[in-house]
Motif scaffolding. Structure first.
Motif, mmCIF file in Angstrom:
data_model
loop_
_atom_site.group_PDB
_atom_site.id
_atom_site.type_symbol
_atom_site.label_atom_id
_atom_site.label_comp_id
_atom_site.label_asym_id
_atom_site.label_seq_id
_atom_site.Cartn_x
_atom_site.Cartn_y
_atom_site.Cartn_z
ATOM 1 N N ILE A 139 2.374 3.028 -0.781
ATOM 2 C CA ILE A 139 3.404 3.393 -1.765
ATOM 3 C C ILE A 139 2.773 4.158 -2.924
ATOM 4 O O ILE A 139 3.322 5.164 -3.383
ATOM 5 C CB ILE A 139 4.148 2.138 -2.257
ATOM 6 N N ALA A 140 1.625 3.717 -3.392
ATOM 7 C CA ALA A 140 0.958 4.401 -4.503
ATOM 8 C C ALA A 140 0.585 5.829 -4.133
ATOM 9 O O ALA A 140 0.782 6.756 -4.932
ATOM 10 C CB ALA A 140 -0.292 3.617 -4.922
ATOM 11 N N VAL A 141 0.092 6.039 -2.928
ATOM 12 C CA VAL A 141 -0.280 7.395 -2.497
ATOM 13 C C VAL A 141 0.963 8.269 -2.355
ATOM 14 O O VAL A 141 0.959 9.433 -2.758
ATOM 15 C CB VAL A 141 -1.092 7.343 -1.187
ATOM 16 N N VAL A 142 2.042 7.734 -1.819
ATOM 17 C CA VAL A 142 3.284 8.511 -1.678
ATOM 18 C C VAL A 142 3.829 8.886 -3.053
ATOM 19 O O VAL A 142 4.213 10.039 -3.288
ATOM 20 C CB VAL A 142 4.325 7.722 -0.859
ATOM 21 N N LYS A 156 -1.346 -15.811 1.062
ATOM 22 C CA LYS A 156 -0.036 -15.157 1.152
ATOM 23 C C LYS A 156 0.556 -15.035 -0.242
ATOM 24 O O LYS A 156 0.344 -15.877 -1.097
ATOM 25 C CB LYS A 156 0.910 -15.953 2.044
ATOM 26 N N VAL A 157 1.309 -13.957 -0.440
ATOM 27 C CA VAL A 157 2.023 -13.739 -1.690
ATOM 28 C C VAL A 157 3.494 -13.611 -1.321
ATOM 29 O O VAL A 157 3.890 -12.657 -0.656
ATOM 30 C CB VAL A 157 1.528 -12.462 -2.409
ATOM 31 N N GLY A 158 4.285 -14.573 -1.736
ATOM 32 C CA GLY A 158 5.704 -14.554 -1.390
ATOM 33 C C GLY A 158 5.931 -14.628 0.109
ATOM 34 O O GLY A 158 6.899 -14.072 0.616
ATOM 35 N N GLY A 159 5.038 -15.268 0.832
ATOM 36 C CA GLY A 159 5.166 -15.400 2.274
ATOM 37 C C GLY A 159 4.623 -14.216 3.058
ATOM 38 O O GLY A 159 4.667 -14.210 4.283
ATOM 39 N N VAL A 160 4.123 -13.197 2.360
ATOM 40 C CA VAL A 160 3.586 -12.006 3.008
ATOM 41 C C VAL A 160 2.060 -12.080 2.949
ATOM 42 O O VAL A 160 1.499 -12.318 1.884
ATOM 43 C CB VAL A 160 4.081 -10.722 2.300
ATOM 44 N N PRO A 161 1.381 -11.867 4.071
ATOM 45 C CA PRO A 161 -0.083 -11.879 4.045
ATOM 46 C C PRO A 161 -0.632 -10.848 3.046
ATOM 47 O O PRO A 161 -0.091 -9.748 2.907
ATOM 48 C CB PRO A 161 -0.476 -11.507 5.478
ATOM 49 N N VAL A 162 -1.691 -11.216 2.368
ATOM 50 C CA VAL A 162 -2.267 -10.381 1.316
ATOM 51 C C VAL A 162 -2.694 -9.017 1.861
ATOM 52 O O VAL A 162 -2.490 -7.999 1.203
ATOM 53 C CB VAL A 162 -3.464 -11.106 0.654
ATOM 54 N N LEU A 163 -3.271 -8.982 3.044
ATOM 55 C CA LEU A 163 -3.714 -7.710 3.626
ATOM 56 C C LEU A 163 -2.533 -6.763 3.833
ATOM 57 O O LEU A 163 -2.612 -5.582 3.499
ATOM 58 C CB LEU A 163 -4.432 -7.944 4.953
ATOM 59 N N TYR A 164 -1.431 -7.264 4.371
ATOM 60 C CA TYR A 164 -0.250 -6.420 4.579
ATOM 61 C C TYR A 164 0.294 -5.907 3.252
ATOM 62 O O TYR A 164 0.681 -4.745 3.137
ATOM 63 C CB TYR A 164 0.847 -7.186 5.301
ATOM 64 N N TYR A 215 -1.387 -5.464 0.474
ATOM 65 C CA TYR A 215 -2.333 -4.468 -0.050
ATOM 66 C C TYR A 215 -2.115 -3.102 0.599
ATOM 67 O O TYR A 215 -2.050 -2.083 -0.081
ATOM 68 C CB TYR A 215 -3.770 -4.937 0.161
ATOM 69 N N VAL A 216 -2.022 -3.076 1.933
ATOM 70 C CA VAL A 216 -1.827 -1.810 2.644
ATOM 71 C C VAL A 216 -0.501 -1.175 2.236
ATOM 72 O O VAL A 216 -0.424 0.031 1.992
ATOM 73 C CB VAL A 216 -1.908 -2.016 4.175
ATOM 74 N N LEU A 217 0.547 -1.962 2.124
ATOM 75 C CA LEU A 217 1.852 -1.440 1.721
ATOM 76 C C LEU A 217 1.805 -0.868 0.307
ATOM 77 O O LEU A 217 2.301 0.239 0.060
ATOM 78 C CB LEU A 217 2.916 -2.542 1.794
ATOM 79 N N LEU A 257 -8.625 11.698 -0.066
ATOM 80 C CA LEU A 257 -9.882 10.943 -0.081
ATOM 81 C C LEU A 257 -9.689 9.552 -0.685
ATOM 82 O O LEU A 257 -10.255 8.566 -0.197
ATOM 83 C CB LEU A 257 -10.949 11.714 -0.850
ATOM 84 N N LEU A 258 -8.888 9.463 -1.730
ATOM 85 C CA LEU A 258 -8.591 8.167 -2.341
ATOM 86 C C LEU A 258 -7.921 7.239 -1.337
ATOM 87 O O LEU A 258 -8.286 6.060 -1.219
ATOM 88 C CB LEU A 258 -7.702 8.359 -3.573
ATOM 89 N N PHE A 259 -6.965 7.751 -0.594
ATOM 90 C CA PHE A 259 -6.275 6.945 0.410
ATOM 91 C C PHE A 259 -7.241 6.496 1.495
ATOM 92 O O PHE A 259 -7.198 5.353 1.952
ATOM 93 C CB PHE A 259 -5.120 7.745 1.007
ATOM 94 N N GLY A 260 -8.145 7.401 1.886
ATOM 95 C CA GLY A 260 -9.149 7.032 2.881
ATOM 96 C C GLY A 260 -10.068 5.933 2.383
ATOM 97 O O GLY A 260 -10.434 5.025 3.132
ATOM 98 N N ILE A 261 -10.425 5.989 1.128
ATOM 99 C CA ILE A 261 -11.280 4.951 0.539
ATOM 100 C C ILE A 261 -10.531 3.628 0.436
ATOM 101 O O ILE A 261 -11.070 2.565 0.735
ATOM 102 C CB ILE A 261 -11.813 5.401 -0.833
ATOM 103 N N LEU A 262 -9.272 3.689 0.026
ATOM 104 C CA LEU A 262 -8.485 2.462 -0.123
ATOM 105 C C LEU A 262 -8.271 1.755 1.214
ATOM 106 O O LEU A 262 -8.111 0.535 1.251
ATOM 107 C CB LEU A 262 -7.132 2.767 -0.764
ATOM 108 N N LEU A 263 -8.243 2.511 2.302
ATOM 109 C CA LEU A 263 -8.025 1.914 3.615
ATOM 110 C C LEU A 263 -9.303 1.839 4.445
ATOM 111 O O LEU A 263 -9.255 1.751 5.666
ATOM 112 C CB LEU A 263 -6.950 2.698 4.375
ATOM 113 N N ASN A 264 -10.434 1.847 3.778
ATOM 114 C CA ASN A 264 -11.718 1.744 4.451
ATOM 115 C C ASN A 264 -12.112 0.270 4.579
ATOM 116 O O ASN A 264 -11.625 -0.590 3.854
ATOM 117 C CB ASN A 264 -12.777 2.514 3.670
ATOM 118 N N PHE A 265 -13.038 -0.019 5.490
ATOM 119 C CA PHE A 265 -13.382 -1.403 5.806
ATOM 120 C C PHE A 265 -13.762 -2.281 4.611
ATOM 121 O O PHE A 265 -13.214 -3.374 4.501
ATOM 122 C CB PHE A 265 -14.488 -1.457 6.856
ATOM 123 N N PRO A 266 -14.645 -1.878 3.732
ATOM 124 C CA PRO A 266 -15.045 -2.842 2.695
ATOM 125 C C PRO A 266 -13.872 -3.343 1.843
ATOM 126 O O PRO A 266 -13.792 -4.532 1.539
ATOM 127 C CB PRO A 266 -16.040 -2.069 1.834
#
Length: 72
Positions: A55-58, A39-47, A49-51, A20-29
């Motif tokens: 990793i946190a869920v794994v 960008k952070v270090g050349g990586v888009p912030v959205l990417y 965040y998802v990564l 459920l936590l993972f579902g909330i973290l990857l929900n639209f809002p």
């Protein structure tokens, strides 16, 4: 209810919470908060965040499963 059954039920509840936590973290809002041109270090912030959420869920799931094995 035996202690083994209680342990299994508790593990199931904790894994459900992680799901459920993972579902909330990857929900639209929350995704919308990180969906901008930054960008952070050349990586888009959205990417990033998802990564990091993935990793946190794994890591949390791995820690939970190994901890439960040691309790048995």
């Amino acid at each position: 209810m035996s202690p083994q059954e209680q342990t299994e039920q508790r593990r199931g509840q904790q894994l459900l919470f992680i799901t459920l936590l993972f579902g909330i973290l990857l929900n639209f809002p929350l995704l919308a908060v990180f969906d901008h041109d930054g960008k952070v270090g050349g990586v888009p912030v959205l990417y990033l965040y998802v990564l990091l959420a993935w990793i946190a869920v794994v890591v949390l799931t791995g820690w939970l499963v190994t901890r439960m094995k040691h309790e048995e």
